[in-house]
Design a protein around this motif. Structure first.
Motif, PDB file in Angstrom:
ATOM      1  N   THR A 281       0.834  -1.194   0.000  1.00  0.00           N
ATOM      2  CA  THR A 281       0.000   0.000   0.000  1.00  0.00           C
ATOM      3  C   THR A 281       0.869   1.243   0.000  1.00  0.00           C
ATOM      4  O   THR A 281       1.996   1.222   0.492  1.00  0.00           O
ATOM      5  N   TYR A 282       0.321   2.319  -0.548  1.00  0.00           N
ATOM      6  CA  TYR A 282       1.035   3.572  -0.641  1.00  0.00           C
ATOM      7  C   TYR A 282       0.092   4.701  -0.250  1.00  0.00           C
ATOM      8  O   TYR A 282      -1.104   4.633  -0.518  1.00  0.00           O
ATOM      9  N   ASN A 283       0.644   5.738   0.326  1.00  0.00           N
ATOM     10  CA  ASN A 283      -0.195   6.864   0.713  1.00  0.00           C
ATOM     11  C   ASN A 283      -0.650   7.694  -0.475  1.00  0.00           C
ATOM     12  O   ASN A 283      -1.392   8.666  -0.299  1.00  0.00           O
TER      13      ASN A 283
ATOM     14  N   LEU B 285      -5.661   9.383  -0.690  1.00  0.00           N
ATOM     15  CA  LEU B 285      -5.020   9.213   0.601  1.00  0.00           C
ATOM     16  C   LEU B 285      -3.962  10.278   0.906  1.00  0.00           C
ATOM     17  O   LEU B 285      -3.727  10.598   2.065  1.00  0.00           O
ATOM     18  N   THR B 286      -3.347  10.837  -0.103  1.00  0.00           N
ATOM     19  CA  THR B 286      -2.295  11.825   0.150  1.00  0.00           C
ATOM     20  C   THR B 286      -2.866  13.077   0.809  1.00  0.00           C
ATOM     21  O   THR B 286      -2.291  13.593   1.769  1.00  0.00           O
TER      22      THR B 286
ATOM     23  N   ASN C  57      -3.360   2.599   8.130  1.00  0.00           N
ATOM     24  CA  ASN C  57      -3.777   1.995   6.857  1.00  0.00           C
ATOM     25  C   ASN C  57      -5.280   1.735   6.834  1.00  0.00           C
ATOM     26  O   ASN C  57      -5.735   0.687   6.326  1.00  0.00           O
TER      27      ASN C  57
ATOM     28  N   ARG D 251      -9.535   9.131   6.445  1.00  0.00           N
ATOM     29  CA  ARG D 251      -8.489   8.103   6.486  1.00  0.00           C
ATOM     30  C   ARG D 251      -7.526   8.364   7.625  1.00  0.00           C
ATOM     31  O   ARG D 251      -7.372   9.475   8.102  1.00  0.00           O
ATOM     32  N   ASP D 252      -6.893   7.282   8.056  1.00  0.00           N
ATOM     33  CA  ASP D 252      -5.794   7.341   9.016  1.00  0.00           C
ATOM     34  C   ASP D 252      -4.657   6.559   8.369  1.00  0.00           C
ATOM     35  O   ASP D 252      -4.618   5.318   8.441  1.00  0.00           O
ATOM     36  N   ASN D 253      -3.778   7.260   7.704  1.00  0.00           N
ATOM     37  CA  ASN D 253      -2.726   6.585   6.948  1.00  0.00           C
ATOM     38  C   ASN D 253      -1.790   5.788   7.849  1.00  0.00           C
ATOM     39  O   ASN D 253      -1.264   4.755   7.441  1.00  0.00           O
TER      40      ASN D 253
ATOM     41  N   ARG E 201      -9.335  -0.485  -3.529  1.00  0.00           N
ATOM     42  CA  ARG E 201      -8.115   0.324  -3.547  1.00  0.00           C
ATOM     43  C   ARG E 201      -7.510   0.309  -4.933  1.00  0.00           C
ATOM     44  O   ARG E 201      -7.557  -0.716  -5.636  1.00  0.00           O
TER      45      ARG E 201
END
Length: 128
Positions: free
Chosen positions: A28-30, A53-54, A77, A72-74, A98
């Motif tokens: 996964t990536y932000n 998400l960024t 995740n 979201r709460d990166n 996603r």
């Protein structure tokens, strides 16, 4: 590979609220996009909300605008869907998905063809 697990569904009366969660693991990536879709009885699966998400920039379908909130709460995740003022027509199975490629400008597209990874779904039932 990315795994997604939704939780938080249940049965509520009209006007009530539920908070759905989608926890991701794997690659996964932000910079990813996450979307919530739902499958209601007799209808095709439709997008409910997306989040980039960024920045946290959201998109909402007209049917839930003003009632649902995606966040979201990166660090965890995790993506949330706060559902308020629920109506009977919100009843259905809610899926999170996603994508690495769904970003369109400052928001994420709700085109489900762009989403490669899907959770198993969580049932939301709203009684009137």
């Amino acid at each position: 590979v990315v795994q997604l697990v939704e939780s938080g569904g249940g049965s509520v009366q009209a006007g009530g609220s539920l908070r759905l969660s989608c926890v991701a693991s794997g690659y996964t990536y932000n910079s990813d996009c996450v979307a919530w879709f739902r499958q209601t009885s007799g209808n095709e699966r439709e997008v409910v909300a997306t989040i980039y998400l960024t920045t946290g920039a959201p998109y909402y379908s007209d049917s839930v605008q003003g009632r649902f909130t995606v966040s979201r709460d990166n660090a965890k995740n995790t993506v949330y869907l706060q559902t308020d003022s629920l109506k009977s027509e919100d009843t259905g199975v809610y899926f999170c998905a996603r994508s690495y490629t769904a970003r369109r400008g400052e928001i994420c597209s709700g085109d489900q063809r762009l989403f490669d990874y899907w959770g198993q779904g969580t049932q939301v039932t709203v009684s009137s």
